[in-house]
Design a protein around this motif. Structure first.
Motif, PDB file in Angstrom:
ATOM      1  N   PHE A 198       0.834  -1.205   0.000  1.00  0.00           N
ATOM      2  CA  PHE A 198       0.000   0.000   0.000  1.00  0.00           C
ATOM      3  C   PHE A 198       0.868   1.253   0.000  1.00  0.00           C
ATOM      4  CE2 PHE A 198      -2.500   3.244   2.268  1.00  0.00           C
ATOM      5  CZ  PHE A 198      -3.665   3.248   1.516  1.00  0.00           C
ATOM      6  N   ILE A 199       1.947   1.257   0.785  1.00  0.00           N
ATOM      7  CA  ILE A 199       2.845   2.409   0.847  1.00  0.00           C
ATOM      8  C   ILE A 199       3.576   2.597  -0.476  1.00  0.00           C
ATOM      9  CG2 ILE A 199       4.942   3.302   1.944  1.00  0.00           C
ATOM     10  CD1 ILE A 199       4.033   1.926   4.532  1.00  0.00           C
ATOM     11  N   ILE A 200       4.042   1.492  -1.064  1.00  0.00           N
ATOM     12  CA  ILE A 200       4.764   1.579  -2.338  1.00  0.00           C
ATOM     13  C   ILE A 200       3.854   2.091  -3.437  1.00  0.00           C
ATOM     14  CG2 ILE A 200       5.904   0.209  -4.126  1.00  0.00           C
ATOM     15  CD1 ILE A 200       6.967  -1.606  -1.906  1.00  0.00           C
TER      16      ILE A 200
ATOM     17  N   GLU B  47       8.472   5.824   6.948  1.00  0.00           N
ATOM     18  CA  GLU B  47       8.299   5.215   5.622  1.00  0.00           C
ATOM     19  C   GLU B  47       6.971   5.592   4.985  1.00  0.00           C
ATOM     20  OE1 GLU B  47      11.033   1.171   5.975  1.00  0.00           O
ATOM     21  OE2 GLU B  47       8.861   1.027   6.184  1.00  0.00           O
ATOM     22  N   MET B  48       5.957   5.842   5.799  1.00  0.00           N
ATOM     23  CA  MET B  48       4.653   6.191   5.238  1.00  0.00           C
ATOM     24  C   MET B  48       4.643   7.584   4.618  1.00  0.00           C
ATOM     25  SD  MET B  48       1.615   4.554   7.559  1.00  0.00           S
ATOM     26  CE  MET B  48       2.127   5.185   9.158  1.00  0.00           C
ATOM     27  N   VAL B  49       5.404   8.527   5.176  1.00  0.00           N
ATOM     28  CA  VAL B  49       5.318   9.917   4.717  1.00  0.00           C
ATOM     29  C   VAL B  49       6.572  10.394   4.007  1.00  0.00           C
ATOM     30  CG1 VAL B  49       3.611  10.557   6.455  1.00  0.00           C
ATOM     31  CG2 VAL B  49       6.046  10.749   6.997  1.00  0.00           C
ATOM     32  N   ASN B  50       7.546   9.517   3.829  1.00  0.00           N
ATOM     33  CA  ASN B  50       8.753   9.820   3.066  1.00  0.00           C
ATOM     34  C   ASN B  50       8.920   8.762   1.981  1.00  0.00           C
ATOM     35  OD1 ASN B  50      10.480  12.108   4.542  1.00  0.00           O
ATOM     36  ND2 ASN B  50       9.499  10.846   6.119  1.00  0.00           N
ATOM     37  N   PRO B  51       9.642   9.095   0.909  1.00  0.00           N
ATOM     38  CA  PRO B  51       9.761   8.137  -0.200  1.00  0.00           C
ATOM     39  C   PRO B  51      10.832   7.074   0.004  1.00  0.00           C
ATOM     40  CG  PRO B  51      10.878  10.168  -0.760  1.00  0.00           C
ATOM     41  CD  PRO B  51      10.249  10.389   0.587  1.00  0.00           C
ATOM     42  N   CYS B  52      11.310   6.895   1.241  1.00  0.00           N
ATOM     43  CA  CYS B  52      12.372   5.927   1.487  1.00  0.00           C
ATOM     44  C   CYS B  52      12.364   5.538   2.959  1.00  0.00           C
ATOM     45  CB  CYS B  52      13.731   6.518   1.110  1.00  0.00           C
ATOM     46  SG  CYS B  52      14.130   8.023   2.041  1.00  0.00           S
TER      47      CYS B  52
END
Length: 353
Positions: A204-206, A308-313
């Motif tokens: 879902f995050i990806i 990880e949810m609010v940053n791209p890494c």
């Protein structure tokens, strides 16, 4: 060679069951055999831990603003669980079912939907009403670990033991529920609830790169409640990360899964050499100290998850970055509230250690 016993476990000699099975492993010392008295400082410490976890999700609820202009999903209202969980096929399962015939008469096994170090998971249906279930099969191998829990005369394989503990009232809608379990000659079979439609939180995050903050708030609140519920039931999950949560895309309902790395909660902590969780979520004390503790480990993992949810890494890529614990935010649109929550989670390591 057999794996070293986990903290609180004692090695057991191989035993031969009625069906010719040889079982080996390590047995967790039953909490019932431990002293029930604690020092006043330990009591205050536990109360402080519970208060801290509650403050984390309350802080998110009141201070988690939204400065992002993109939305990963349409629904961002907090998930409100139904009054009752789904009824279980066997509400009081306590006996081992040592053959395959009873399982085959009750369930159909479908396609594989996931696999890992502790077993494979398949779609399944309950024959008498067609209810969908998740069926996990765990092979019996030489280094299976067993736990001794109250109410069961014989040690149980780790995941079964911990899921049975999680079934004690009150239950949580944010933790996967075990319906039934079976023991066969070469494997264990666990029948669990199957939230549908769902996917792993990692997927879902990806798919939704950099979740907006209201969505992250809803997910994070449930993750904190799930971890807190485990601690209250005497369970240390020991592998909290995005892949071990299932999420319903339409409601954002979250469920913690996979207790195969778990252990009984111990106020004395655990030896760092036997840390069994995901390396990228590993707390720094595993590398710097001889022991680590359940609650600080959970707090660290929740902080990594939120990042990880609010940053791209991910915030850390190797051991050095973890021990230095220097966080660089890759999302310039993050609100002050989000940064404050990450700071609170980081500060929690000092509060509870």
């Amino acid at each position: 060679m057999m794996c070293s016993p986990l903290p609180g476990q004692v090695p057991v000699e191989p035993t031969v069951t009625s069906n010719g099975l040889t079982a080996q492993g390590a047995v967790e010392a039953s909490p019932a055999n431990k002293t029930s008295t604690e020092k006043p400082t330990e009591c205050r410490k536990r109360k402080g831990i519970c208060s801290f976890l509650m403050s984390v999700w309350k802080a998110m609820k009141h201070h988690f603003g939204c400065c992002c202009h993109s939305s990963a999903v349409d629904v961002v209202e907090p998930f409100i669980p139904p009054p009752d969980l789904d009824p279980e096929p066997d509400p009081d399962h306590s006996a081992v079912k040592p053959n395959n015939e009873s399982f085959a008469s009750l369930f159909n096994v479908g396609q594989m939907i996931g696999s890992g170090g502790f077993g494979s998971v398949y779609e399944g249906t309950r024959k008498f009403d067609g209810k969908k279930v998740a069926i996990k099969q765990i092979s019996k191998i030489y280094n299976n670990h067993y736990l001794d829990i109250p109410g069961h005369p014989a040690p149980l394989v780790t995941e079964v033991a911990l899921l049975l503990m999680m079934r004690q009232e009150p239950r949580s809608p944010h933790v996967i529920q075990l319906y039934e379990w079976f023991e066969h000659t070469h494997k264990f079979t666990l029948v669990m609830e199957y939230p549908e439609p769902c996917e792993s939180l990692l997927d879902f995050i990806i798919l939704n790169n950099k979740l907006d903050e209201p969505t992250a708030r809803v997910i994070m609140r449930q993750a904190v409640l799930a971890v807190q519920h485990c601690i209250k039931h005497g369970v240390f999950h020991n592998d909290v990360h995005a892949k071990n949560f299932l999420i319903k895309k339409n409601t954002l309902e979250l469920k913690l899964i996979d207790f195969g790395c778990g252990q009984l909660l111990s106020r004395d902590g655990y030896e760092s050499r036997i840390y069994r969780g995901l390396p990228t979520y590993c707390p720094p004390e595993v590398f710097t100290d001889t022991r680590f503790h359940a609650v600080p480990t959970n707090v660290w993992a929740l902080g990594v998850l939120l990042y990880e949810m609010v940053n791209p890494c991910s915030p850390f890529g190797n051991r050095m970055e973890i021990t230095q614990a220097k966080v660089t935010f890759r999302n310039s649109n993050l609100s002050k509230g989000n940064n404050n929550i990450l700071a609170v989670l980081g500060a929690g390591l000092e509060i509870v250690t």
